[in-house]
Design a protein around this motif. Structure first.
Motif, PDB file in Angstrom:
ATOM      1  N   ARG A  85       4.512 -38.580  44.512  1.00  0.00           N
ATOM      2  CA  ARG A  85       5.826 -39.223  44.423  1.00  0.00           C
ATOM      3  C   ARG A  85       6.249 -39.395  42.972  1.00  0.00           C
ATOM      4  O   ARG A  85       7.394 -39.107  42.607  1.00  0.00           O
ATOM      5  CB  ARG A  85       5.807 -40.568  45.135  1.00  0.00           C
ATOM      6  CG  ARG A  85       5.702 -40.442  46.633  1.00  0.00           C
ATOM      7  CD  ARG A  85       5.634 -41.803  47.318  1.00  0.00           C
ATOM      8  NE  ARG A  85       4.686 -41.665  48.409  1.00  0.00           N
ATOM      9  CZ  ARG A  85       3.706 -42.509  48.697  1.00  0.00           C
ATOM     10  NH1 ARG A  85       3.539 -43.605  47.995  1.00  0.00           N
ATOM     11  NH2 ARG A  85       2.899 -42.265  49.691  1.00  0.00           N
ATOM     12  N   LEU A  86       5.331 -39.874  42.134  1.00  0.00           N
ATOM     13  CA  LEU A  86       5.648 -40.064  40.717  1.00  0.00           C
ATOM     14  C   LEU A  86       5.895 -38.729  40.027  1.00  0.00           C
ATOM     15  O   LEU A  86       6.815 -38.611  39.207  1.00  0.00           O
ATOM     16  CB  LEU A  86       4.532 -40.849  40.019  1.00  0.00           C
ATOM     17  CG  LEU A  86       4.412 -42.318  40.430  1.00  0.00           C
ATOM     18  CD1 LEU A  86       3.184 -42.952  39.803  1.00  0.00           C
ATOM     19  CD2 LEU A  86       5.677 -43.095  40.067  1.00  0.00           C
ATOM     20  N   ASP A  87       5.080 -37.725  40.340  1.00  0.00           N
ATOM     21  CA  ASP A  87       5.299 -36.392  39.766  1.00  0.00           C
ATOM     22  C   ASP A  87       6.674 -35.849  40.152  1.00  0.00           C
ATOM     23  O   ASP A  87       7.368 -35.250  39.329  1.00  0.00           O
ATOM     24  CB  ASP A  87       4.211 -35.415  40.222  1.00  0.00           C
ATOM     25  CG  ASP A  87       2.903 -35.576  39.477  1.00  0.00           C
ATOM     26  OD1 ASP A  87       2.875 -36.274  38.438  1.00  0.00           O
ATOM     27  OD2 ASP A  87       1.894 -34.997  39.930  1.00  0.00           O
ATOM     28  N   ALA A  88       7.068 -36.051  41.396  1.00  0.00           N
ATOM     29  CA  ALA A  88       8.376 -35.579  41.853  1.00  0.00           C
ATOM     30  C   ALA A  88       9.505 -36.356  41.172  1.00  0.00           C
ATOM     31  O   ALA A  88      10.542 -35.771  40.837  1.00  0.00           O
ATOM     32  CB  ALA A  88       8.478 -35.698  43.371  1.00  0.00           C
ATOM     33  N   LEU A  89       9.312 -37.652  40.963  1.00  0.00           N
ATOM     34  CA  LEU A  89      10.309 -38.448  40.252  1.00  0.00           C
ATOM     35  C   LEU A  89      10.496 -37.892  38.843  1.00  0.00           C
ATOM     36  O   LEU A  89      11.623 -37.655  38.395  1.00  0.00           O
ATOM     37  CB  LEU A  89       9.885 -39.920  40.196  1.00  0.00           C
ATOM     38  CG  LEU A  89      10.805 -40.850  39.404  1.00  0.00           C
ATOM     39  CD1 LEU A  89      12.151 -40.995  40.101  1.00  0.00           C
ATOM     40  CD2 LEU A  89      10.141 -42.213  39.229  1.00  0.00           C
ATOM     41  N   ILE A  90       9.400 -37.673  38.161  1.00  0.00           N
ATOM     42  CA  ILE A  90       9.454 -37.127  36.800  1.00  0.00           C
ATOM     43  C   ILE A  90      10.069 -35.732  36.816  1.00  0.00           C
ATOM     44  O   ILE A  90      10.919 -35.403  35.978  1.00  0.00           O
ATOM     45  CB  ILE A  90       8.046 -37.121  36.163  1.00  0.00           C
ATOM     46  CG1 ILE A  90       7.566 -38.559  35.960  1.00  0.00           C
ATOM     47  CG2 ILE A  90       8.052 -36.338  34.855  1.00  0.00           C
ATOM     48  CD1 ILE A  90       6.071 -38.674  35.653  1.00  0.00           C
ATOM     49  N   GLY A  91       9.683 -34.926  37.794  1.00  0.00           N
ATOM     50  CA  GLY A  91      10.260 -33.587  37.921  1.00  0.00           C
ATOM     51  C   GLY A  91      11.772 -33.626  38.108  1.00  0.00           C
ATOM     52  O   GLY A  91      12.499 -32.803  37.545  1.00  0.00           O
TER      53      GLY A  91
END
Length: 190
Positions: A85-91
């Motif tokens: 989820r955090l990786d996708a937010l940053i992405g």
């Protein structure tokens, strides 16, 4: 009668969407109701049917930012792990790098501008920013960071806001890419 009911909300929604875009691109002080009406393809006289003042339209645009954030976070919640989820937010932030380079972060730039006013709209926008921080905090808690989840969440959101300002100031979208990679490595190291 039904036909009018279905058309009127369309104009209101177009005005709100246009307001969010034009306010981001021009800022609150430079934007006129005529600018927003033109962007929404709505006659200026119709604006007053839906919004009596520019501040009412700014408030509605803030609400649109909040609604978009809720949709985003709900879609991210469908991912299996908090790290994903955090990786996708940053992405997602990195994907917006061209927009950030040109105008800055939509929420961050609006927050900076509204902070200089004494009408309370800054507090309404702050609620959405707090919602993002709380969501990020929840992800860190789920990753096992019970005691420092809030600090980690603030650090992540602050890093994004900071790189948005720098990306915008220097007009260098690749700064956002580099910071996104650094933030993902940071999260992986936790």
């Amino acid at each position: 009668m039904t036909h009018l009911t279905s058309r009127e909300p369309g104009k209101r929604e177009r005005l709100i969407a246009a307001a969010a875009t034009v306010l981001h691109e021009q800022g609150v002080e430079k934007t006129t109701l005529a600018d927003i009406a033109r962007a929404a393809d709505v006659p200026i006289g119709n604006v007053y049917y839906y919004f009596k003042t520019k501040d009412e339209l700014v408030s509605a645009a803030i609400g649109a930012h909040g609604a978009a954030l809720c949709v985003l976070l709900t879609s991210l919640d469908a991912l299996a792990t908090p790290r994903q989820r955090l990786d996708a937010l940053i992405g997602g932030w990195v994907d917006q790098r061209e927009l950030a380079a040109r105008y800055g972060c939509p929420t961050g730039t609006l927050a900076s501008e509204l902070d200089k006013r004494a009408d309370g709209l800054d507090r309404k926008l702050a609620e959405h920013m707090l919602g993002l921080v709380a969501w990020v905090e929840r992800q860190f808690r789920e990753m096992g960071h019970r005691h420092d989840a809030r600090e980690l969440a603030v650090a992540l959101v602050a890093a994004y806001q900071g790189i948005s300002v720098l990306t915008n100031t220097l007009r260098e979208p690749e700064l956002m890419v580099a910071e996104g990679l650094r933030l993902q490595r940071w999260i992986d190291s936790l």
